[in-house]
Design an enzyme around this catalytic site. Sequence first.
Site, PDB file in Angstrom:
ATOM      1  N   ASP A  43       3.712  -2.624   2.922  1.00 43.23           N
ATOM      2  CA  ASP A  43       5.341  -3.378   3.333  1.00 43.23           C
ATOM      3  C   ASP A  43       5.216  -4.273   2.233  1.00 43.23           C
ATOM      4  O   ASP A  43       4.218  -4.735   1.197  1.00 43.23           O
ATOM      5  CB  ASP A  43       5.914  -3.531   4.611  1.00 43.23           C
ATOM      6  CG  ASP A  43       5.413  -2.041   4.944  1.00 43.23           C
ATOM      7  OD1 ASP A  43       6.098  -1.105   4.424  1.00 43.23           O
ATOM      8  OD2 ASP A  43       4.779  -1.607   6.706  1.00 43.23           O
ATOM      9  N   LYS A  65      10.458  -2.951   2.557  1.00 39.40           N
ATOM     10  CA  LYS A  65      12.139  -2.966   3.291  1.00 39.40           C
ATOM     11  C   LYS A  65      12.273  -3.920   3.666  1.00 39.40           C
ATOM     12  O   LYS A  65      11.664  -5.405   3.825  1.00 39.40           O
ATOM     13  CB  LYS A  65      11.941  -2.171   4.529  1.00 39.40           C
ATOM     14  CG  LYS A  65      11.793  -0.841   5.196  1.00 39.40           C
ATOM     15  CD  LYS A  65      12.918  -0.145   6.590  1.00 39.40           C
ATOM     16  CE  LYS A  65      11.334   1.102   6.760  1.00 39.40           C
ATOM     17  NZ  LYS A  65       9.637   0.389   7.223  1.00 39.40           N
ATOM     18  N   GLY A  96       2.430  -5.560   7.768  1.00 43.93           N
ATOM     19  CA  GLY A  96       1.947  -6.386   7.725  1.00 43.93           C
ATOM     20  C   GLY A  96       1.620  -6.381   9.567  1.00 43.93           C
ATOM     21  O   GLY A  96       2.298  -5.564  10.803  1.00 43.93           O
ATOM     22  N   THR A 126      -1.529  -9.400  15.503  1.00 42.43           N
ATOM     23  CA  THR A 126       0.247  -9.288  15.344  1.00 42.43           C
ATOM     24  C   THR A 126       0.489 -10.502  14.586  1.00 42.43           C
ATOM     25  O   THR A 126       0.159 -11.755  15.504  1.00 42.43           O
ATOM     26  CB  THR A 126       1.355  -8.409  16.336  1.00 42.43           C
ATOM     27  OG1 THR A 126       2.422  -8.681  16.098  1.00 42.43           O
ATOM     28  CG2 THR A 126       0.659  -9.612  17.499  1.00 42.43           C
ATOM     29  N   MET A 178      11.950 -11.105  14.426  1.00 38.59           N
ATOM     30  CA  MET A 178      13.361 -10.560  13.896  1.00 38.59           C
ATOM     31  C   MET A 178      14.199 -11.295  14.284  1.00 38.59           C
ATOM     32  O   MET A 178      15.344 -10.664  14.142  1.00 38.59           O
ATOM     33  CB  MET A 178      13.046  -9.115  13.287  1.00 38.59           C
ATOM     34  CG  MET A 178      12.105  -8.131  12.850  1.00 38.59           C
ATOM     35  SD  MET A 178      12.399  -6.457  12.896  1.00 38.59           S
ATOM     36  CE  MET A 178      11.232  -6.116  14.841  1.00 38.59           C
ATOM     37  N   GLY A 207       3.997 -17.869   9.347  1.00 42.67           N
ATOM     38  CA  GLY A 207       2.492 -18.179  10.152  1.00 42.67           C
ATOM     39  C   GLY A 207       0.986 -17.880   9.328  1.00 42.67           C
ATOM     40  O   GLY A 207       1.395 -16.702   8.873  1.00 42.67           O
TER      41      GLY A 207
HETATM   42  N1  SAH Z   1       4.537  -5.662  12.179  1.00 39.48           N
HETATM   43  C1  SAH Z   1       4.242  -7.023  12.520  1.00 39.48           C
HETATM   44  C2  SAH Z   1       6.077  -6.474  12.141  1.00 39.48           C
HETATM   45  C3  SAH Z   1       6.687  -6.730  11.349  1.00 39.48           C
HETATM   46  S1  SAH Z   1       8.107  -6.494  12.311  1.00 39.48           S
HETATM   47  C4  SAH Z   1       3.685  -7.696  13.503  1.00 39.48           C
HETATM   48  O1  SAH Z   1       2.435  -7.453  13.746  1.00 39.48           O
HETATM   49  O2  SAH Z   1       2.878  -8.978  13.490  1.00 39.48           O
HETATM   50  C5  SAH Z   1       8.546  -8.097  10.931  1.00 39.48           C
HETATM   51  C6  SAH Z   1       8.787  -9.474  11.519  1.00 39.48           C
HETATM   52  O3  SAH Z   1       7.636  -9.867  11.740  1.00 39.48           O
HETATM   53  C7  SAH Z   1       8.789 -10.584  10.921  1.00 39.48           C
HETATM   54  O4  SAH Z   1      10.527 -10.918  10.999  1.00 39.48           O
HETATM   55  C8  SAH Z   1       8.913 -11.840  11.778  1.00 39.48           C
HETATM   56  O5  SAH Z   1       9.621 -12.351  12.923  1.00 39.48           O
HETATM   57  C9  SAH Z   1       7.702 -11.774  11.954  1.00 39.48           C
HETATM   58  N2  SAH Z   1       6.528 -11.819  11.018  1.00 39.48           N
HETATM   59  C10 SAH Z   1       5.174 -11.384  10.641  1.00 39.48           C
HETATM   60  N3  SAH Z   1       4.660 -11.846   9.753  1.00 39.48           N
HETATM   61  C11 SAH Z   1       5.313 -13.366  10.529  1.00 39.48           C
HETATM   62  C12 SAH Z   1       4.134 -14.286  10.266  1.00 39.48           C
HETATM   63  N4  SAH Z   1       3.588 -14.351   8.677  1.00 39.48           N
HETATM   64  N5  SAH Z   1       5.038 -15.315  10.102  1.00 39.48           N
HETATM   65  C13 SAH Z   1       5.694 -15.386  11.555  1.00 39.48           C
HETATM   66  N6  SAH Z   1       6.747 -14.346  11.494  1.00 39.48           N
HETATM   67  C14 SAH Z   1       5.921 -13.452  11.190  1.00 39.48           C
END
Ligand code: SAH
Length: 252
Positions: A43, A65, A96, A126, A178, A207
């Site tokens: 992704d 996406k 991610g 996460t 999001m 982050g």
């Molecule tokens: N499965 C992922 C989330 C996917 S949805 C998890 O567990 O983290 C994607 C959202 O995750 C982004 O829009 C943001 O809100 C958050 N996100 C993902 N990586 C991030 C990061 N490094 N810093 C801040 N927010 C993050």
Amino acid sequence: MMTNHSFADLGFVSLVGAGPGDPELLTVKALRVIQQAQVVVYDRLVSQAILDLAPTDAERIYVGKQLDFHCVPQSQINQILVDKAQQGKRVVRLKGGDSFIFGRGGEELEVLAQHQIRYEVVPGITAAAGATAYAGIPLTHRDYAQSVQFITGHLQKNGAPINWHCLAQSNQTLVFYMGLKQSGHITDNLLQAGVSGDMPCAVIERGTTARQRVLTGCLLQLPHLAQQAESPALIVVGQVAELHQKLHWFQP
Ligand code: SAH
């Protein structure tokens, strides 16, 4: 003559959470399966440094996406996983953060199960856990927060409407994924449900990466903070957000 099928011939999918950004936040198990991958289906939020850990001859398939623009429809992603596994490949489905937190991991596994494809799940850190840790914001704290809720900012899509009164209960931390585009809506609803406009909040952008930024303020300022931030970013609402001033440690 008997043919001997080894498991390796059968294809296998590892659903792997890559963590929020810093490659060192991969689990040891994630590292091992990535290093053994024949196909990596990944992704947008998976960093190049993590992709580089896969063997150079592994096939890399980007299915990322973007917020308003679905590059590859979910049904097609599912089909790629099924096809590659049925070709007998060791497939790593790399996402991610954690695959089961707003990651559609469950949907993909349902399809694999339907096709009787073997799989495993390797959990990842996460964003809510990783980004707040690097921002010095403890999600719970005996003095300020006894619980934490993870909420998707894609509020209009699917499912039952959000129960804002439930979110507004005191002594809890709210983490919106999001949520940047919905920050005005989130703020209005929390205020209406009784959360004080003074409630501390933070927006954590990218982050755990070298480009991490943390913007802090109070709930009334949230739409303004969100406007200054870029995706991927998390919104944290709760008393613990204030601890960032005291506990921040990460120097990007
Ligand atoms: N499965 C992922 C989330 C996917 S949805 C998890 O567990 O983290 C994607 C959202 O995750 C982004 O829009 C943001 O809100 C958050 N996100 C993902 N990586 C991030 C990061 N490094 N810093 C801040 N927010 C993050």
